[in-house]
Write a protein that holds these residues in place. Structure first.
Motif, PDB file in Angstrom:
ATOM      1  N   GLY A  96       0.813  -1.211   0.000  1.00 46.64           N
ATOM      2  CA  GLY A  96       0.000   0.000   0.000  1.00 46.64           C
ATOM      3  C   GLY A  96       0.846   1.260   0.000  1.00 46.64           C
ATOM      4  O   GLY A  96       2.077   1.205   0.047  1.00 46.64           O
ATOM      5  N   SER A  97       0.165   2.376  -0.051  1.00 46.49           N
ATOM      6  CA  SER A  97       0.828   3.674  -0.007  1.00 46.49           C
ATOM      7  C   SER A  97       0.621   4.293   1.365  1.00 46.49           C
ATOM      8  O   SER A  97      -0.053   3.729   2.234  1.00 46.49           O
ATOM      9  N   VAL A  98       1.174   5.473   1.548  1.00 50.02           N
ATOM     10  CA  VAL A  98       1.001   6.170   2.816  1.00 50.02           C
ATOM     11  C   VAL A  98      -0.476   6.497   3.064  1.00 50.02           C
ATOM     12  O   VAL A  98      -0.898   6.668   4.216  1.00 50.02           O
ATOM     13  N   SER A  99      -1.288   6.539   1.998  1.00 51.97           N
ATOM     14  CA  SER A  99      -2.725   6.771   2.179  1.00 51.97           C
ATOM     15  C   SER A  99      -3.376   5.650   2.969  1.00 51.97           C
ATOM     16  O   SER A  99      -4.389   5.863   3.656  1.00 51.97           O
ATOM     17  N   LEU A 100      -2.812   4.446   2.897  1.00 51.13           N
ATOM     18  CA  LEU A 100      -3.312   3.339   3.714  1.00 51.13           C
ATOM     19  C   LEU A 100      -3.068   3.623   5.187  1.00 51.13           C
ATOM     20  O   LEU A 100      -3.920   3.349   6.044  1.00 51.13           O
TER      21      LEU A 100
END
Length: 325
Positions: A96-100
């Motif tokens: 995932g990305s930091v948005s996760l």
């Protein structure tokens, strides 16, 4: 003939058992025959593209099959929860990305705890968010943006792909630290927010390079800053938002995680291979296309990075009254 076959089978079984016992005695864990990397976002997004490139390179290195499966929904929570509930033998990971991380910190009814139910394996790359405005805007610098927001509280607006995204949290962090109020307009996806920024409906947008690269090249948007704490080599001509708001920082990164309880030996082995892949020319070219640079971290360093991000997002969410449902 039957006796000979039985002897061969028994010998193979004994060797396999001995090999497994040797691995267990020496603190190792057998590599699963297949690893499924779950991407909790839609196919075709930047995170998905990186995950597929990573999977293609990781399989041969681990001598196993590595596949990618997209399970989008609920800001990444649906796909991630399947990994949390899955086997703890390295056969299921989530990329995932930091948005996760931001979504997990702000989710009011999350079915898992990101910090205790998952174990970081590796961070593949990091890069800054861009802060951009319509080309017709009189705002040309970080100082201009802060001054305009202070002069007319809640008059300026920014748009994102939804509540709890890193773009949303980054803007709220700026509001919080600069003591300003830029109004948030959530959209169903980042694309319509970009369109409305070009048209002047919105005053500013926080976005990854890939989200607005075409609009920047076409002269439809103007980048005024990077949101990272220090200048970015990918954007050498852009100042930092921290030049106007000391201490401000909002950084993008991608991370591979495993369910808590996955053997440490497996985590360490996969971490080593992921770091080497991230340092390869092919992966660096892919990362640089989004303004990212490769990261080489131990699982412990990645865990600290995520804890620090999660803590900041949790605090900003509480102070700015952000709750993701």
């Amino acid at each position: 003939m039957f006796k000979l076959l039985s002897t061969v089978v028994a010998t193979i079984g004994a060797l396999a058992t001995a090999s497994l016992a040797h691995a267990q005695v020496h603190g190792q864990s057998p590599m699963p025959p297949m690893i499924r990397i779950v991407v909790p976002f839609s196919p075709g997004a930047g995170t998905d593209i990186l995950a597929r490139r990573l999977a293609n390179a990781l399989g041969p290195r681990l001598n196993t099959t590595v596949i990618v499966e997209n399970r989008p929904g609920a800001s990444g929570m649906i796909g991630t929860s399947t990994v949390v509930k899955g086997p703890k033998d390295g056969s299921q990971l989530v990329f995932g990305s930091v948005s996760l991380v931001s979504a997990a910190a702000l989710m009011g009814n999350a079915s898992f705890n990101l910090l205790t139910d998952l174990t970081p394996v590796a961070v593949t790359g990091e890069g800054p968010l861009l802060v951009a405005v319509p080309v017709s805007s009189s705002i040309t610098s970080p100082q201009d943006l802060v001054a305009a927001a202070r002069a007319k509280p809640d008059a300026l607006s920014h748009g994102t792909g939804g509540i709890g995204t890193i773009a949303h949290v980054a803007a709220e962090m700026l509001n919080n630290q600069a003591k300003i109020q830029i109004r948030h307009i959530p959209y169903k996806g980042a694309a319509p927010a970009v369109t409305d920024t070009i048209g002047g409906v919105l005053d500013v947008i926080f976005a990854a390079r890939t989200s607005i690269a075409g609009q920047l090249r076409a002269g439809q948007l103007r980048a005024i800053a990077v949101a990272s704490a220090t200048p970015s080599a990918a954007f050498p001509n852009l100042p930092t938002m921290a030049s106007a708001v000391p201490g401000y920082s909002a950084t993008l990164y991608n991370v591979l995680l495993a369910p808590a309880g996955t053997p440490a030996a497996l985590i360490k082995r996969i971490n080593k291979e992921v770091n080497e892949i991230s340092a390869s020319k092919e992966m660096q070219e892919l990362l640089e296309a989004d303004g990212f640079t490769a990261v080489n971290e131990t699982p412990e360093q990645s865990a600290k990075r995520i804890r620090d991000s999660y803590t900041v997002f949790k605090r900003v969410g509480a102070e700015q009254n952000i709750v993701l449902q």
